[in-house]
Scaffold this motif. Structure first.
Motif, PDB file in Angstrom:
ATOM      1  N   ARG A  72       0.802  -1.225   0.000  1.00  0.00           N
ATOM      2  CA  ARG A  72       0.000   0.000   0.000  1.00  0.00           C
ATOM      3  C   ARG A  72       0.832   1.269   0.000  1.00  0.00           C
ATOM      4  O   ARG A  72       0.508   2.235  -0.687  1.00  0.00           O
ATOM      5  CB  ARG A  72      -0.886   0.027   1.237  1.00  0.00           C
ATOM      6  CG  ARG A  72      -2.009  -0.954   1.247  1.00  0.00           C
ATOM      7  CD  ARG A  72      -2.794  -0.779   2.527  1.00  0.00           C
ATOM      8  NE  ARG A  72      -1.916  -0.931   3.692  1.00  0.00           N
ATOM      9  CZ  ARG A  72      -1.609  -2.104   4.229  1.00  0.00           C
ATOM     10  NH1 ARG A  72      -2.100  -3.211   3.720  1.00  0.00           N
ATOM     11  NH2 ARG A  72      -0.813  -2.167   5.271  1.00  0.00           N
ATOM     12  N   ALA A  73       1.894   1.254   0.790  1.00  0.00           N
ATOM     13  CA  ALA A  73       2.686   2.481   0.933  1.00  0.00           C
ATOM     14  C   ALA A  73       3.137   2.993  -0.433  1.00  0.00           C
ATOM     15  O   ALA A  73       3.102   4.192  -0.700  1.00  0.00           O
ATOM     16  CB  ALA A  73       3.896   2.234   1.831  1.00  0.00           C
ATOM     17  N   MET A  74       3.524   2.072  -1.296  1.00  0.00           N
ATOM     18  CA  MET A  74       3.976   2.479  -2.616  1.00  0.00           C
ATOM     19  C   MET A  74       2.848   3.145  -3.404  1.00  0.00           C
ATOM     20  O   MET A  74       3.077   4.063  -4.175  1.00  0.00           O
ATOM     21  CB  MET A  74       4.494   1.265  -3.385  1.00  0.00           C
ATOM     22  CG  MET A  74       5.803   0.746  -2.851  1.00  0.00           C
ATOM     23  SD  MET A  74       7.070   2.027  -2.882  1.00  0.00           S
ATOM     24  CE  MET A  74       8.514   1.062  -2.439  1.00  0.00           C
ATOM     25  N   HIS A  75       1.666   2.660  -3.176  1.00  0.00           N
ATOM     26  CA  HIS A  75       0.511   3.254  -3.819  1.00  0.00           C
ATOM     27  C   HIS A  75       0.398   4.728  -3.406  1.00  0.00           C
ATOM     28  O   HIS A  75       0.216   5.609  -4.230  1.00  0.00           O
ATOM     29  CB  HIS A  75      -0.740   2.474  -3.405  1.00  0.00           C
ATOM     30  CG  HIS A  75      -1.969   2.802  -4.180  1.00  0.00           C
ATOM     31  ND1 HIS A  75      -3.193   2.991  -3.586  1.00  0.00           N
ATOM     32  CD2 HIS A  75      -2.174   2.971  -5.501  1.00  0.00           C
ATOM     33  CE1 HIS A  75      -4.080   3.259  -4.511  1.00  0.00           C
ATOM     34  NE2 HIS A  75      -3.498   3.249  -5.684  1.00  0.00           N
ATOM     35  N   TYR A  76       0.528   4.943  -2.116  1.00  0.00           N
ATOM     36  CA  TYR A  76       0.423   6.319  -1.614  1.00  0.00           C
ATOM     37  C   TYR A  76       1.512   7.205  -2.207  1.00  0.00           C
ATOM     38  O   TYR A  76       1.248   8.298  -2.692  1.00  0.00           O
ATOM     39  CB  TYR A  76       0.557   6.350  -0.091  1.00  0.00           C
ATOM     40  CG  TYR A  76      -0.387   5.444   0.653  1.00  0.00           C
ATOM     41  CD1 TYR A  76      -1.647   5.119   0.133  1.00  0.00           C
ATOM     42  CD2 TYR A  76      -0.042   4.900   1.881  1.00  0.00           C
ATOM     43  CE1 TYR A  76      -2.497   4.282   0.815  1.00  0.00           C
ATOM     44  CE2 TYR A  76      -0.896   4.071   2.575  1.00  0.00           C
ATOM     45  CZ  TYR A  76      -2.131   3.748   2.040  1.00  0.00           C
ATOM     46  OH  TYR A  76      -2.961   2.925   2.718  1.00  0.00           O
ATOM     47  N   PHE A  77       2.748   6.683  -2.149  1.00  0.00           N
ATOM     48  CA  PHE A  77       3.875   7.487  -2.620  1.00  0.00           C
ATOM     49  C   PHE A  77       3.717   7.816  -4.098  1.00  0.00           C
ATOM     50  O   PHE A  77       3.953   8.936  -4.534  1.00  0.00           O
ATOM     51  CB  PHE A  77       5.192   6.741  -2.399  1.00  0.00           C
ATOM     52  CG  PHE A  77       5.505   6.449  -0.962  1.00  0.00           C
ATOM     53  CD1 PHE A  77       4.898   7.169   0.062  1.00  0.00           C
ATOM     54  CD2 PHE A  77       6.402   5.451  -0.629  1.00  0.00           C
ATOM     55  CE1 PHE A  77       5.185   6.892   1.394  1.00  0.00           C
ATOM     56  CE2 PHE A  77       6.704   5.168   0.701  1.00  0.00           C
ATOM     57  CZ  PHE A  77       6.093   5.886   1.710  1.00  0.00           C
ATOM     58  N   GLY A  78       3.328   6.802  -4.854  1.00  0.00           N
ATOM     59  CA  GLY A  78       3.175   7.007  -6.289  1.00  0.00           C
ATOM     60  C   GLY A  78       2.136   8.072  -6.589  1.00  0.00           C
ATOM     61  O   GLY A  78       2.317   8.903  -7.468  1.00  0.00           O
ATOM     62  N   LEU A  79       1.064   8.043  -5.821  1.00  0.00           N
ATOM     63  CA  LEU A  79       0.022   9.032  -6.056  1.00  0.00           C
ATOM     64  C   LEU A  79       0.476  10.406  -5.616  1.00  0.00           C
ATOM     65  O   LEU A  79       0.114  11.410  -6.222  1.00  0.00           O
ATOM     66  CB  LEU A  79      -1.249   8.603  -5.335  1.00  0.00           C
ATOM     67  CG  LEU A  79      -1.911   7.446  -6.078  1.00  0.00           C
ATOM     68  CD1 LEU A  79      -2.780   6.624  -5.152  1.00  0.00           C
ATOM     69  CD2 LEU A  79      -2.729   7.982  -7.240  1.00  0.00           C
ATOM     70  N   ASP A  80       1.277  10.445  -4.555  1.00  0.00           N
ATOM     71  CA  ASP A  80       1.851  11.730  -4.149  1.00  0.00           C
ATOM     72  C   ASP A  80       2.642  12.309  -5.308  1.00  0.00           C
ATOM     73  O   ASP A  80       2.543  13.497  -5.615  1.00  0.00           O
ATOM     74  CB  ASP A  80       2.774  11.540  -2.945  1.00  0.00           C
ATOM     75  CG  ASP A  80       1.998  11.343  -1.665  1.00  0.00           C
ATOM     76  OD1 ASP A  80       0.795  11.660  -1.652  1.00  0.00           O
ATOM     77  OD2 ASP A  80       2.581  10.866  -0.678  1.00  0.00           O
ATOM     78  N   TYR A  81       3.435  11.454  -5.927  1.00  0.00           N
ATOM     79  CA  TYR A  81       4.229  11.937  -7.050  1.00  0.00           C
ATOM     80  C   TYR A  81       3.326  12.503  -8.145  1.00  0.00           C
ATOM     81  O   TYR A  81       3.507  13.619  -8.610  1.00  0.00           O
ATOM     82  CB  TYR A  81       5.094  10.817  -7.628  1.00  0.00           C
ATOM     83  CG  TYR A  81       5.740  11.204  -8.931  1.00  0.00           C
ATOM     84  CD1 TYR A  81       6.851  12.034  -8.962  1.00  0.00           C
ATOM     85  CD2 TYR A  81       5.215  10.781 -10.148  1.00  0.00           C
ATOM     86  CE1 TYR A  81       7.432  12.424 -10.150  1.00  0.00           C
ATOM     87  CE2 TYR A  81       5.792  11.162 -11.348  1.00  0.00           C
ATOM     88  CZ  TYR A  81       6.895  11.987 -11.340  1.00  0.00           C
ATOM     89  OH  TYR A  81       7.457  12.378 -12.531  1.00  0.00           O
ATOM     90  N   ALA A  82       2.354  11.696  -8.530  1.00  0.00           N
ATOM     91  CA  ALA A  82       1.500  12.101  -9.644  1.00  0.00           C
ATOM     92  C   ALA A  82       0.717  13.372  -9.309  1.00  0.00           C
ATOM     93  O   ALA A  82       0.446  14.193 -10.180  1.00  0.00           O
ATOM     94  CB  ALA A  82       0.542  10.971 -10.002  1.00  0.00           C
ATOM     95  N   ASP A  83       0.380  13.534  -8.039  1.00  0.00           N
ATOM     96  CA  ASP A  83      -0.383  14.724  -7.649  1.00  0.00           C
ATOM     97  C   ASP A  83       0.463  15.974  -7.647  1.00  0.00           C
ATOM     98  O   ASP A  83      -0.036  17.072  -7.864  1.00  0.00           O
ATOM     99  CB  ASP A  83      -0.956  14.541  -6.247  1.00  0.00           C
ATOM    100  CG  ASP A  83      -2.205  13.693  -6.281  1.00  0.00           C
ATOM    101  OD1 ASP A  83      -2.726  13.479  -7.378  1.00  0.00           O
ATOM    102  OD2 ASP A  83      -2.642  13.261  -5.209  1.00  0.00           O
ATOM    103  N   HIS A  84       1.744  15.799  -7.359  1.00  0.00           N
ATOM    104  CA  HIS A  84       2.581  16.979  -7.221  1.00  0.00           C
ATOM    105  C   HIS A  84       3.259  17.374  -8.496  1.00  0.00           C
ATOM    106  O   HIS A  84       3.844  18.435  -8.588  1.00  0.00           O
ATOM    107  CB  HIS A  84       3.619  16.760  -6.122  1.00  0.00           C
ATOM    108  CG  HIS A  84       3.076  17.133  -4.805  1.00  0.00           C
ATOM    109  ND1 HIS A  84       3.090  18.427  -4.356  1.00  0.00           N
ATOM    110  CD2 HIS A  84       2.455  16.415  -3.865  1.00  0.00           C
ATOM    111  CE1 HIS A  84       2.520  18.471  -3.178  1.00  0.00           C
ATOM    112  NE2 HIS A  84       2.113  17.267  -2.849  1.00  0.00           N
ATOM    113  N   ASN A  85       3.205  16.500  -9.466  1.00  0.00           N
ATOM    114  CA  ASN A  85       3.800  16.834 -10.733  1.00  0.00           C
ATOM    115  C   ASN A  85       2.754  17.596 -11.544  1.00  0.00           C
ATOM    116  O   ASN A  85       1.792  17.013 -12.031  1.00  0.00           O
ATOM    117  CB  ASN A  85       4.226  15.559 -11.439  1.00  0.00           C
ATOM    118  CG  ASN A  85       5.039  15.859 -12.660  1.00  0.00           C
ATOM    119  OD1 ASN A  85       4.563  16.559 -13.550  1.00  0.00           O
ATOM    120  ND2 ASN A  85       6.258  15.359 -12.702  1.00  0.00           N
ATOM    121  N   ASP A  86       2.975  18.890 -11.649  1.00  0.00           N
ATOM    122  CA  ASP A  86       2.015  19.766 -12.307  1.00  0.00           C
ATOM    123  C   ASP A  86       1.517  19.211 -13.620  1.00  0.00           C
ATOM    124  O   ASP A  86       0.319  19.143 -13.883  1.00  0.00           O
ATOM    125  CB  ASP A  86       2.669  21.122 -12.600  1.00  0.00           C
ATOM    126  CG  ASP A  86       2.264  22.136 -11.564  1.00  0.00           C
ATOM    127  OD1 ASP A  86       1.526  21.751 -10.634  1.00  0.00           O
ATOM    128  OD2 ASP A  86       2.686  23.295 -11.683  1.00  0.00           O
TER     129      ASP A  86
END
Lengths: 252, 252
Positions: A72-86
DNA sequence: CGTTGTCGTCCGATATATCGGACGGTTGTC
DNA sequence: GACAACCGTCCGATATATCGGACGACAACG
């Protein structure tokens, strides 16, 4: 995949974590501890300890069959990335709309090292669609996107960037370098790339650049459609891509 | 967040990687090296070395402002996770369809430790939508989903699982434990949960279980709608949720 | 039923990663 | 322009994580 820059043996613990995850990513399937040992070259006890530590943190999960995969943690991190990449954040709705409108697969690709990488993928609904998974890396010369990004780059830089082997198609056919360079220039002047039957003999791919600043294409947007698409349809698709890319360019 | 199970000081290197990433995830914003030092408690040189190693591997990226955040690699890993998790993969299209049909936000939630976690989120298009980001963790008693999942669980297990503090709502109001337990039982018999104005006084949330095997709910599917939704609409929404959950249940 | 192979855990000696602090570069202030 | 504050890098002594191997459990097999 990683340069042996500083020294091969500084911070081995961290390297272990990295290579374990990279192996999991490469295999794209859950792996047994044994396979992980073989793949990473780490000793048995280290692999087990690592698995336990990472599992505890939710980075890895053990399936019912005992195989290890990302957690799960990777899921969160990956989404953090996608959310922060304009760019990614803004691109998704645009692509979804494009896919829906033409019922074709749209992809956003970026350069990662010397390979082209699919960063976002929106499938059209048609049953025999052509698509590849996000994260897939493809040699630059195999793609329409590659022709777009390399536009304006001097010959030496291109030859330095692209590994020799990447000029050979999966079919075994060799890509002529001079023809490839000419194509790149043609693509740049025309503003979009069009490839037919390169990786897949039935596929036709169109790509346009997304600019950052005014100079380099940071990413490309592409349609991958059946080769049978007629001229009018192709023009419509390219035009839609251009419009979309224009709204995404100049991002931040 | 992680139990001090085995020993606090075994494999510090790995712990560093983990806590750095967790901090980034918690802050949900790019961080400076300084902030990371403060957040993780690691010494300066260690943080820098870690940042360099992870950046080299594409796990972290440095923005134009010098701030650090997750990198491409995390995107890949996260998508690997989502792709390999049968439920998530199958749920996405179903949820998208639900959201489009009713123009409301749908979420798939799972239990992670003692908190409820949003694993997938599909926004409806309406402007004043209620939604939360994927990865957000919420105390179980605050959610309709929590009432669904706890169905059938003995009183002791529930009290053991849910931290004392989680029975206090953000408003400061205390949730009566006996009433909560009764609600869970009611929810179980009825097959869905309905909460109004719990976390947000204007929100109304409906949740249904997704079963694995025949026993426990592995996840819940929920709509979060404005509190003003009338009875008929609520019934339609719940019915749609039930149908969707039925197709997703019994997964693997 | 003894034997053999595989699996996951545990542990201590030792190879090695870590962190304090020094260094050179840059920026801001008086 | 001197000084101070801060930043990122580098390095060696030492605190410490790592890995070989032992161990018990379990399964398969002749």
């Amino acid at each position: 995949m990683r340069q042996p820059t500083t020294s091969t043996s500084r911070a081995r613990g961290v390297d272990r974590v990295i290579s374990l995850c990279e192996q999991l990513h490469l295999h794209r399937e859950p792996m047994t501890p044994k396979e992980l040992m073989a793949a990473t070259g780490a000793p048995r006890s280290s692999v087990y300890e690592l698995i336990n530590l990472l599992s505890e943190a939710g980075w890895l999960e053990t399936g019912s069959d005992g195989r290890i995969f990302f957690g799960r943690a990777m899921h969160y991190f990956g989404l953090d990335y996608a959310d922060h990449n304009d760019l990614l954040r803004r691109a998704r709705p645009v692509m979804r709309q494009l896919s829906a409108r033409f019922d074709e697969t749209t992809q956003l690709c970026m350069l990662d090292g010397d390979k082209y990488t699919v960063m976002l993928n929106e499938n059209g609904a048609r049953p025999f669609r052509i698509s590849s998974e996000v994260g897939v890396k493809v040699p630059i010369p195999w793609t329409a996107s590659g022709r777009v990004l390399l536009g304006g780059m001097p010959r030496e830089a291109i030859l330095g960037l692209v590994p020799e082997a990447d000029f050979v198609l999966p079919s075994g056919e060799q890509i002529d370098i001079d023809a490839f360079l000419a194509e790149i220039e043609h693509t740049r002047q025309r503003g979009y790339a069009l490839t037919e039957g390169l990786v897949d003999s039935f596929a036709c791919c169109m790509a346009v650049p997304i600019h950052e600043g005014d100079t380099v294409a940071r990413a490309t947007l592409c349609f991958t459609v059946g080769r049978n698409a007629d001229q009018a349809r192709r023009e419509a698709l390219v035009e839609a891509l251009r419009e979309a890319a224009a709204t995404l360019s100049h991002g931040d």
